[in-house]
Design a protein around this motif. Structure first.
Motif, PDB file in Angstrom:
ATOM      1  N   UNK A   9       0.871  -1.174   0.000  1.00 50.07           N
ATOM      2  CA  UNK A   9       0.000   0.000   0.000  1.00 50.07           C
ATOM      3  C   UNK A   9       0.903   1.218   0.000  1.00 50.07           C
ATOM      4  N   UNK A  10       0.694   2.110  -0.964  1.00 45.64           N
ATOM      5  CA  UNK A  10       1.474   3.345  -1.017  1.00 45.64           C
ATOM      6  C   UNK A  10       0.525   4.532  -0.983  1.00 45.64           C
ATOM      7  N   UNK A  11       0.967   5.595  -0.321  1.00 48.17           N
ATOM      8  CA  UNK A  11       0.172   6.825  -0.237  1.00 48.17           C
ATOM      9  C   UNK A  11       1.065   7.999  -0.572  1.00 48.17           C
ATOM     10  N   UNK A  12       0.598   8.843  -1.469  1.00 46.65           N
ATOM     11  CA  UNK A  12       1.310  10.057  -1.845  1.00 46.65           C
ATOM     12  C   UNK A  12       1.171  11.062  -0.696  1.00 46.65           C
ATOM     13  N   UNK A  13       2.290  11.481  -0.118  1.00 43.87           N
ATOM     14  CA  UNK A  13       2.240  12.453   0.988  1.00 43.87           C
ATOM     15  C   UNK A  13       2.789  13.812   0.564  1.00 43.87           C
ATOM     16  N   UNK A  14       2.841  14.029  -0.764  1.00 46.29           N
ATOM     17  CA  UNK A  14       3.253  15.338  -1.274  1.00 46.29           C
ATOM     18  C   UNK A  14       2.001  16.138  -1.636  1.00 46.29           C
ATOM     19  N   UNK A  15       2.195  17.316  -2.170  1.00 46.82           N
ATOM     20  CA  UNK A  15       1.067  18.156  -2.573  1.00 46.82           C
ATOM     21  C   UNK A  15       0.791  18.078  -4.080  1.00 46.82           C
ATOM     22  N   UNK A  16       1.545  17.250  -4.800  1.00 51.76           N
ATOM     23  CA  UNK A  16       1.407  17.109  -6.254  1.00 51.76           C
ATOM     24  C   UNK A  16       1.227  15.637  -6.605  1.00 51.76           C
ATOM     25  N   UNK A  17       0.563  15.339  -7.720  1.00 54.64           N
ATOM     26  CA  UNK A  17       0.525  13.951  -8.190  1.00 54.64           C
ATOM     27  C   UNK A  17       1.949  13.485  -8.505  1.00 54.64           C
ATOM     28  N   UNK A  18       2.224  12.209  -8.297  1.00 49.42           N
ATOM     29  CA  UNK A  18       3.529  11.683  -8.699  1.00 49.42           C
ATOM     30  C   UNK A  18       3.387  10.245  -9.147  1.00 49.42           C
ATOM     31  N   UNK A  52      -2.484  10.632  -6.896  1.00 47.86           N
ATOM     32  CA  UNK A  52      -2.787  12.006  -6.494  1.00 47.86           C
ATOM     33  C   UNK A  52      -2.430  12.200  -5.025  1.00 47.86           C
ATOM     34  N   UNK A  53      -2.281  13.459  -4.575  1.00 51.37           N
ATOM     35  CA  UNK A  53      -1.940  13.722  -3.174  1.00 51.37           C
ATOM     36  C   UNK A  53      -2.940  13.100  -2.203  1.00 51.37           C
ATOM     37  N   UNK A  54      -2.410  12.510  -1.134  1.00 43.77           N
ATOM     38  CA  UNK A  54      -3.187  11.903  -0.050  1.00 43.77           C
ATOM     39  C   UNK A  54      -4.103  10.779  -0.501  1.00 43.77           C
ATOM     40  N   UNK A  55      -3.757  10.154  -1.612  1.00 46.50           N
ATOM     41  CA  UNK A  55      -4.496   9.001  -2.106  1.00 46.50           C
ATOM     42  C   UNK A  55      -3.651   7.753  -1.841  1.00 46.50           C
ATOM     43  N   UNK A  56      -4.316   6.678  -1.395  1.00 45.39           N
ATOM     44  CA  UNK A  56      -3.639   5.402  -1.183  1.00 45.39           C
ATOM     45  C   UNK A  56      -3.913   4.493  -2.365  1.00 45.39           C
ATOM     46  N   UNK A  57      -2.900   3.724  -2.742  1.00 48.75           N
ATOM     47  CA  UNK A  57      -3.061   2.731  -3.801  1.00 48.75           C
ATOM     48  C   UNK A  57      -2.511   1.416  -3.279  1.00 48.75           C
ATOM     49  N   UNK A  58      -3.281   0.355  -3.476  1.00 50.26           N
ATOM     50  CA  UNK A  58      -2.842  -0.976  -3.089  1.00 50.26           C
ATOM     51  C   UNK A  58      -2.577  -1.774  -4.355  1.00 50.26           C
ATOM     52  N   UNK A  59      -1.478  -2.511  -4.363  1.00 51.18           N
ATOM     53  CA  UNK A  59      -1.147  -3.307  -5.535  1.00 51.18           C
ATOM     54  C   UNK A  59       0.049  -4.205  -5.275  1.00 51.18           C
ATOM     55  N   UNK A  60       0.547  -4.790  -6.345  1.00 45.33           N
ATOM     56  CA  UNK A  60       1.608  -5.783  -6.232  1.00 45.33           C
ATOM     57  C   UNK A  60       2.917  -5.319  -6.846  1.00 45.33           C
ATOM     58  N   UNK A  61       3.999  -5.689  -6.183  1.00 45.38           N
ATOM     59  CA  UNK A  61       5.350  -5.601  -6.730  1.00 45.38           C
ATOM     60  C   UNK A  61       5.782  -7.046  -6.936  1.00 45.38           C
ATOM     61  N   UNK A  62       6.217  -7.394  -8.143  1.00 48.93           N
ATOM     62  CA  UNK A  62       6.518  -8.784  -8.477  1.00 48.93           C
ATOM     63  C   UNK A  62       7.981  -8.914  -8.887  1.00 48.93           C
ATOM     64  N   UNK A  63       8.654  -9.883  -8.290  1.00 48.63           N
ATOM     65  CA  UNK A  63      10.072 -10.129  -8.560  1.00 48.63           C
ATOM     66  C   UNK A  63      10.261 -11.583  -8.968  1.00 48.63           C
ATOM     67  N   UNK A  64      11.123 -11.827  -9.956  1.00 50.59           N
ATOM     68  CA  UNK A  64      11.480 -13.180 -10.380  1.00 50.59           C
ATOM     69  C   UNK A  64      12.848 -13.480  -9.773  1.00 50.59           C
ATOM     70  N   UNK A  65      12.902 -14.526  -8.924  1.00 47.60           N
ATOM     71  CA  UNK A  65      14.128 -14.843  -8.183  1.00 47.60           C
ATOM     72  C   UNK A  65      14.425 -16.338  -8.301  1.00 47.60           C
ATOM     73  N   UNK A  66      15.683 -16.744  -8.047  1.00 54.94           N
ATOM     74  CA  UNK A  66      15.995 -18.178  -8.038  1.00 54.94           C
ATOM     75  C   UNK A  66      15.192 -18.878  -6.938  1.00 54.94           C
ATOM     76  N   UNK A  67      14.913 -20.162  -7.139  1.00 52.56           N
ATOM     77  CA  UNK A  67      14.104 -20.892  -6.152  1.00 52.56           C
ATOM     78  C   UNK A  67      14.796 -20.982  -4.790  1.00 52.56           C
TER      79      UNK A  67
END
Length: 137
Positions: free
Chosen positions: A51-60, A97-112
């Motif tokens: 979960x990430x939330x923008x804590x700035x005053x501008x979209x990023x 956008x500012x003060x908006x939370x987004x939930x999602x996935x970060x996916x990594x391919x790694x050796x077993x």
């Protein structure tokens, strides 16, 4: 540089965003409504649900280039680029956008054999980095 350890489920306030890892899972294949990706032989996918939330005053845009998975052997892995169409909630350069939370996935391919991982996040123009662990520390 100072490195801060962040446990699973804990929130860290970085310079531009707050971030929290909600869960971590491993799989050999990723399926979406439209596509399926199978991990190459000898590898697995590690999925960090965040979960990430923008804590700035501008979209990023979330810069996932600054986020790498580091395993217990000290190896670093960038986000997998072969799963783009196989996962519905992938976070990759999403604008928030500012003060908006987004939930999602970060996916990594790694050796077993990769174990005990964290996502290492280093923000531009900062002397701090954060290690988001797959477990409670």
């Amino acid at each position: 540089k100072e490195t801060n350890d962040v446990s699973l489920g804990s929130v860290a306030a970085l310079k531009t965003m707050k971030m929290k890892v909600n869960s971590v899972s491993e799989t050999s294949e990723i399926k979406s409504e439209y596509d399926k990706t199978v991990a190459p032989a000898g590898t697995k996918y590690v999925i960090f649900q965040v979960e990430v939330e923008n804590i700035t005053k501008e979209p990023f845009n979330v810069d996932t280039d600054g986020m790498v998975l580091v395993d217990s052997q000290g190896r670093s892995f960038n986000q997998a680029d072969d799963v783009y169409f196989s996962i519905d909630d992938l976070i990759a350069y999403d604008e928030i956008a500012p003060n908006i939370k987004k939930t999602g996935s970060l996916v990594f391919n790694v050796p077993t054999d990769a174990t005990n991982y964290c996502i290492l996040v280093t923000e531009e123009d900062s002397n701090e980095s954060y290690q988001f662990w797959e477990t409670a520390k």
